[in-house]
Structure formats: C-alpha cells, structure tokens
Design an enzyme around this catalytic site. Sequence first.
Site, PDB file in Angstrom:
ATOM      1  N   GLN A   1       2.914   9.936   1.135  1.00 13.93           N
ATOM      2  CA  GLN A   1       4.209   9.236   1.125  1.00 13.93           C
ATOM      3  C   GLN A   1       5.027   9.554  -0.125  1.00 13.93           C
ATOM      4  O   GLN A   1       6.217   9.253  -0.174  1.00 13.93           O
ATOM      5  CB  GLN A   1       3.997   7.724   1.207  1.00 13.93           C
TER       6      GLN A   1
ATOM      7  N   CYS B   1       6.381  -0.018   6.981  1.00 13.84           N
ATOM      8  CA  CYS B   1       5.952   1.115   6.165  1.00 13.84           C
ATOM      9  C   CYS B   1       7.116   1.547   5.279  1.00 13.84           C
ATOM     10  O   CYS B   1       8.251   1.633   5.754  1.00 13.84           O
ATOM     11  CB  CYS B   1       5.527   2.259   7.084  1.00 13.84           C
ATOM     12  N   LEU B   2       6.814   1.844   4.009  1.00 16.24           N
ATOM     13  CA  LEU B   2       7.886   2.255   3.089  1.00 16.24           C
ATOM     14  C   LEU B   2       8.527   3.578   3.520  1.00 16.24           C
ATOM     15  O   LEU B   2       9.661   3.862   3.155  1.00 16.24           O
ATOM     16  CB  LEU B   2       7.346   2.375   1.657  1.00 16.24           C
TER      17      LEU B   2
ATOM     18  N   HIS C   1      -2.283   7.363   7.309  1.00 21.08           N
ATOM     19  CA  HIS C   1      -1.319   8.239   6.619  1.00 21.08           C
ATOM     20  C   HIS C   1      -1.994   9.534   6.193  1.00 21.08           C
ATOM     21  O   HIS C   1      -1.440  10.625   6.366  1.00 21.08           O
ATOM     22  CB  HIS C   1      -0.777   7.555   5.351  1.00 21.08           C
TER      23      HIS C   1
ATOM     24  N   HIS D   1      -4.140   1.443   7.731  1.00 20.58           N
ATOM     25  CA  HIS D   1      -2.788   2.009   7.741  1.00 20.58           C
ATOM     26  C   HIS D   1      -2.713   3.198   6.766  1.00 20.58           C
ATOM     27  O   HIS D   1      -2.179   4.260   7.112  1.00 20.58           O
ATOM     28  CB  HIS D   1      -1.802   0.894   7.353  1.00 20.58           C
ATOM     29  N   GLU D   2      -3.274   3.021   5.566  1.00 17.62           N
ATOM     30  CA  GLU D   2      -3.201   4.096   4.556  1.00 17.62           C
ATOM     31  C   GLU D   2      -4.087   5.287   4.939  1.00 17.62           C
ATOM     32  O   GLU D   2      -3.690   6.440   4.748  1.00 17.62           O
ATOM     33  CB  GLU D   2      -3.577   3.573   3.161  1.00 17.62           C
TER      34      GLU D   2
ATOM     35  N   GLY E   1       0.825  -1.190   0.000  1.00 18.29           N
ATOM     36  CA  GLY E   1       0.000   0.000   0.000  1.00 18.29           C
ATOM     37  C   GLY E   1       0.863   1.244   0.000  1.00 18.29           C
ATOM     38  O   GLY E   1       2.030   1.197   0.423  1.00 18.29           O
TER      39      GLY E   1
HETATM   40 ZN    ZN Z   1       2.868   3.336   5.564  1.00 22.22          ZN
END
Ligand code: ZN
Length: 198
Positions: free
Chosen positions: A53, A96-97, A142, A138-139, A48
């Site tokens: 991000q 997480c990226l 963000h 999670h997204e 995701g």
């Molecule tokens: Zn993340």
Amino acid sequence: MEPFPVQVVRYPHPTLRHLSKPLKRVDTELRKTISEMLEVMYVEDGVGLAANQVDLPYRLCVINTTGDPQCKEMEYVFINPVITRRQGTAEAEEGCLSLPGIHGHVRRAEKVVVSAYNLKGEEMHLQLDGLFARAIQHECDHLEGVLFVDRLSDPGKLAVRDKMEELERALTDERRRGVVPDDQQVAQRLAELESLRT
Ligand code: ZN
C-alpha cells in the site's frame, strides 16, 4: 505540513496486485520506512497498512487495532506473516486506505493463528480474534495482491462499482499528468527493491 516520505497508493495502482516477497533482511532504511508506515496509518485513521500500500514489494504489514498512536502496546509490526490456522466465520464491514470512501461486508475466519517476525527478529505466534483477526487477514490478503472488494458478494460488488470506477478514472488522470508512473516503471522499481532485500 511536510509531505510524508511514504504515500499510500490507491486502487487500481498496480503495486496493490503485486505478490509480496519475504524479507531476508531489515536494515536501517527499512526500519525508518516502517515507522513512516505507522505514522501514515495513524494520520489517515487506519488500523492496518501493508507494504504494497506504500508501493513496496515486501511481505510486511503494521497493525494497531486501536488506531491510537499513544497505545504502543497494541502496535504490531509483522515481518513475513503467515496465517497458519483459521477457525469459524464472521462477517463485518471493512474499508481500506487504498480504496477511500468504499466500504463493504466481508466474510472471514473468526479466529486465526499467525506466525511472523517482529522488528527485533523474534518469532511471534499470535492467536487472534475480533478486529485484530480481521485486520491481519485483510493485510495478509494485501500481501497476496488481494483487496477486500474482491471478497464482496455480487450485490456488494455492484454497490461499490461506481466508486471504484471513480478511483480508476482518478488514476488514469494522475498518469496522464505524470504523477503516477506507468506499469513498466512501477515493475522495474519493485524489482530493484526486491533484489535489495528479498
Ligand atoms: Zn487495506
């Protein structure tokens, strides 16, 4: 290899704390950016990715819980997603990226209902569970400027503190070298992008 037109920003980049604004329109340029977001997500082995991000102020995220670019039927673009119902609780490890090398157990709702628009402008109402339910929570976090590390238990936070401090030092260093703009420049760019589409 050619550099990607969109790049994942890392903690503690200020855009990760930006409150995303609902999109009023999706134009050709933004569609291109969305396909680049998917590309970056696959290349970096994510499931995701939220718009902030990649340094964008929009309420938008992409998810493919298989992480497999060939698996198009599991590839979702969520425009203006809203979680309308949450049920049960489940705990599992997340990463997480934007926080490379950091993992921790996060408690979330087990099942959710999410409403959003897809790229065709159609309204979607999805009932999700398992990894997909975790990913959309999670997204959506963000998009509110919340990171999974904010939701760790106190011992969990302590366990990742060294690695987070390492990332903080890395950003300070990148700013010193002029690779990452300062807070004011970041805020100004986000405001320009918001005036364009929100
Ligand atoms: Zn993340």
